[in-house]
Design an enzyme around this catalytic site. Structure first.
Site, PDB file in Angstrom:
ATOM      1  N   ASP A 137      -2.946  -1.791   9.908  1.00 23.01           N
ATOM      2  CA  ASP A 137      -3.067  -1.724   8.444  1.00 23.01           C
ATOM      3  C   ASP A 137      -3.776  -2.942   7.844  1.00 23.01           C
ATOM      4  O   ASP A 137      -4.091  -2.942   6.656  1.00 23.01           O
ATOM      5  CB  ASP A 137      -1.678  -1.626   7.800  1.00 23.01           C
ATOM      6  CG  ASP A 137      -1.091  -0.231   7.906  1.00 23.01           C
ATOM      7  OD1 ASP A 137      -1.868   0.737   8.027  1.00 23.01           O
ATOM      8  OD2 ASP A 137       0.149  -0.111   7.870  1.00 23.01           O
TER       9      ASP A 137
ATOM     10  N   LYS B  12       0.852  -1.206   0.000  1.00 29.26           N
ATOM     11  CA  LYS B  12       0.000   0.000   0.000  1.00 29.26           C
ATOM     12  C   LYS B  12       0.876   1.241   0.000  1.00 29.26           C
ATOM     13  O   LYS B  12       2.046   1.196   0.395  1.00 29.26           O
ATOM     14  CB  LYS B  12      -0.951   0.036   1.200  1.00 29.26           C
ATOM     15  CG  LYS B  12      -0.301   0.105   2.585  1.00 29.26           C
ATOM     16  CD  LYS B  12       0.058   1.483   3.094  1.00 29.26           C
ATOM     17  CE  LYS B  12       0.556   1.427   4.538  1.00 29.26           C
ATOM     18  NZ  LYS B  12       1.440   2.509   4.934  1.00 29.26           N
TER      19      LYS B  12
HETATM   20  O1  C5P Z   1      -1.047  -1.721  14.680  1.00 31.58           O
HETATM   21  P1  C5P Z   1       0.415  -1.854  14.393  1.00 31.58           P
HETATM   22  O2  C5P Z   1       1.008  -3.077  15.035  1.00 31.58           O
HETATM   23  O3  C5P Z   1       0.762  -1.728  12.954  1.00 31.58           O
HETATM   24  O4  C5P Z   1       1.089  -0.605  15.085  1.00 31.58           O
HETATM   25  C1  C5P Z   1       2.439  -0.570  15.424  1.00 31.58           C
HETATM   26  C2  C5P Z   1       2.643   0.585  16.398  1.00 31.58           C
HETATM   27  O5  C5P Z   1       2.463   1.839  15.754  1.00 31.58           O
HETATM   28  C3  C5P Z   1       1.649   0.601  17.545  1.00 31.58           C
HETATM   29  O6  C5P Z   1       2.110  -0.177  18.614  1.00 31.58           O
HETATM   30  C4  C5P Z   1       1.593   2.056  17.907  1.00 31.58           C
HETATM   31  O7  C5P Z   1       2.701   2.401  18.706  1.00 31.58           O
HETATM   32  C5  C5P Z   1       1.778   2.753  16.580  1.00 31.58           C
HETATM   33  N1  C5P Z   1       0.500   3.148  15.940  1.00 31.58           N
HETATM   34  C6  C5P Z   1      -0.195   4.233  16.460  1.00 31.58           C
HETATM   35  N2  C5P Z   1      -1.380   4.620  15.872  1.00 31.58           N
HETATM   36  C7  C5P Z   1      -1.857   3.975  14.798  1.00 31.58           C
HETATM   37  C8  C5P Z   1      -1.145   2.881  14.240  1.00 31.58           C
HETATM   38  C9  C5P Z   1       0.033   2.500  14.849  1.00 31.58           C
HETATM   39  O8  C5P Z   1       0.227   4.834  17.447  1.00 31.58           O
HETATM   40  N3  C5P Z   1      -2.994   4.376  14.241  1.00 31.58           N
END
Ligand code: C5P
Length: 324
Positions: free
Chosen positions: A148, A18
């Site tokens: 994502d 993406k």
């Molecule tokens: O959800 P994912 O594992 O991809 O997110 C990785 C990290 O990125 C989360 O632990 C968080 O610290 C940060 N994040 C965030 N807000 C989002 C997506 C991700 O703070 N909308």
């Protein structure tokens, strides 16, 4: 009765990367995540996942291409476990799966390859097992796996809000438009959590700019844009990622690379997600391929800085066509 031949044939899925054409941070949530307003598109650049039912043993994962790290921490393994747990009690047998993953998308690059693999794995595992989960249950599992992942389960261009779980499908490109995208990913992994933490610690862009662009662009892209119109908007889009200063503080040399690419290519250069992938939009894939060649040459000749121990990943691709 289940058809045994169907179970033996591997299930294959293409898992697209993406690109964030915009990314605005519009708030902090009580769960610690950040509230987003982002226009995301799936790309033709993709991983390939192939999965087959095994008579016995544990799930296995073999990867080729970019190295995504150990199988236990791979989102594909977690997605399969999650799908199996969700089917418990449904009467569907969930035998072990042998998975092959060809990684064409660089890892920890802001292209969400791992999240796309996870979404593809949920779908492929359900098909291999002949199992069914409601859309809601699949969306819940996807959101649990990562912010994502829901985007890929929905498929197609979308406005992404909330933590990443609120999706509004967008029309995207109109007609036969096939603009080119140049991707340049320096060989320095950027952990999403580190980039958001840097943002929260103060590495912020001017407030409101990305949000205004993102809202306006989401409504335009919602009714469809031609390739030419997308190219015309590249300048404002490239300035509409709130995570740019934070990514720059996590990836040394990113700002210098972005500047060098702007000079070399004479085009606006944007950042995808939390980076470090930089992008430029071209009227055609051929034009993007030519740009890719000049970037590779400049890297070889040492005329542009390339952070990391290896040369950057440089690719020309396009936005995946959608049926919407
Ligand atoms: O959800 P994912 O594992 O991809 O997110 C990785 C990290 O990125 C989360 O632990 C968080 O610290 C940060 N994040 C965030 N807000 C989002 C997506 C991700 O703070 N909308």
């Amino acid at each position: 009765m289940t058809d045994p031949t169907r179970r033996l044939a591997p299930v294959v899925r293409i898992a697209p990367a993406k690109l964030n054409l915009t990314l605005a941070i519009v708030g902090r949530r009580s769960d610690g995540f950040h509230a987003l307003h982002s226009v995301m598109v799936p790309l033709a650049l993709a991983d390939r996942l192939s999965l087959a039912v095994m008579p016995a043993g544990d799930d296995t994962l073999h990867t080729s291409g970019f190295d995504p790290g150990p199988p236990e921490s791979n989102l594909v393994t977690k997605a399969i476990r999650g799908a199996r747990a969700a089917l418990r009690g449904s009467g569907t047998a969930t035998p072990p799966l042998a998975v092959r993953l060809d990684k064409q998308i660089p890892v920890a690059a802001g292209l969400a390859g791992g999240s796309s693999d996870a979404a593809a794995a949920i779908d492929a595992a359900l098909e291999a097992w002949g199992g069914e989960l409601t859309q809601e249950r699949q969306a819940e599992l996807a959101a649990f796996l990562g912010s994502d992942v829901p985007f890929f389960l929905a498929g197609g261009p979308a406005l992404v809000e909330g933590r990443g779980e609120r999706l509004t499908p967008l029309h995207g490109l109109r007609g036969d438009a096939q603009p080119g995208l140049l991707l340049v990913t320096p060989a320095v992994a950027a952990r999403t959590a580190d980039v958001f933490a840097a943002w929260a610690a103060g590495a912020m862009a001017e407030p409101g700019v990305a949000r205004r662009t993102s809202e306006h662009f989401a409504s335009e892209f919602g009714s469809g844009l031609t390739g030419r119109q997308l190219v015309e908007r590249a300048g404002v889009l490239a300035a509409a990622n709130d995570l740019l200063p934070a990514a720059a503080s996590v990836v040394p040399g990113l700002v210098a690379l972005r500047r060098a690419l702007t000079r070399l290519l004479g085009r606006p250069i944007g950042l995808s997600g939390s980076g470090p992938t930089l992008w430029a939009v071209y009227p055609s894939v051929d034009a993007a391929s030519e740009a890719a060649t000049s970037v590779r040459t400049a890297v070889d000749e040492g005329t542009i800085p390339a952070p990391g121990e290896r040369p950057p990943f440089v690719a020309a691709t396009t936005i995946q066509r959608s049926d919407r």
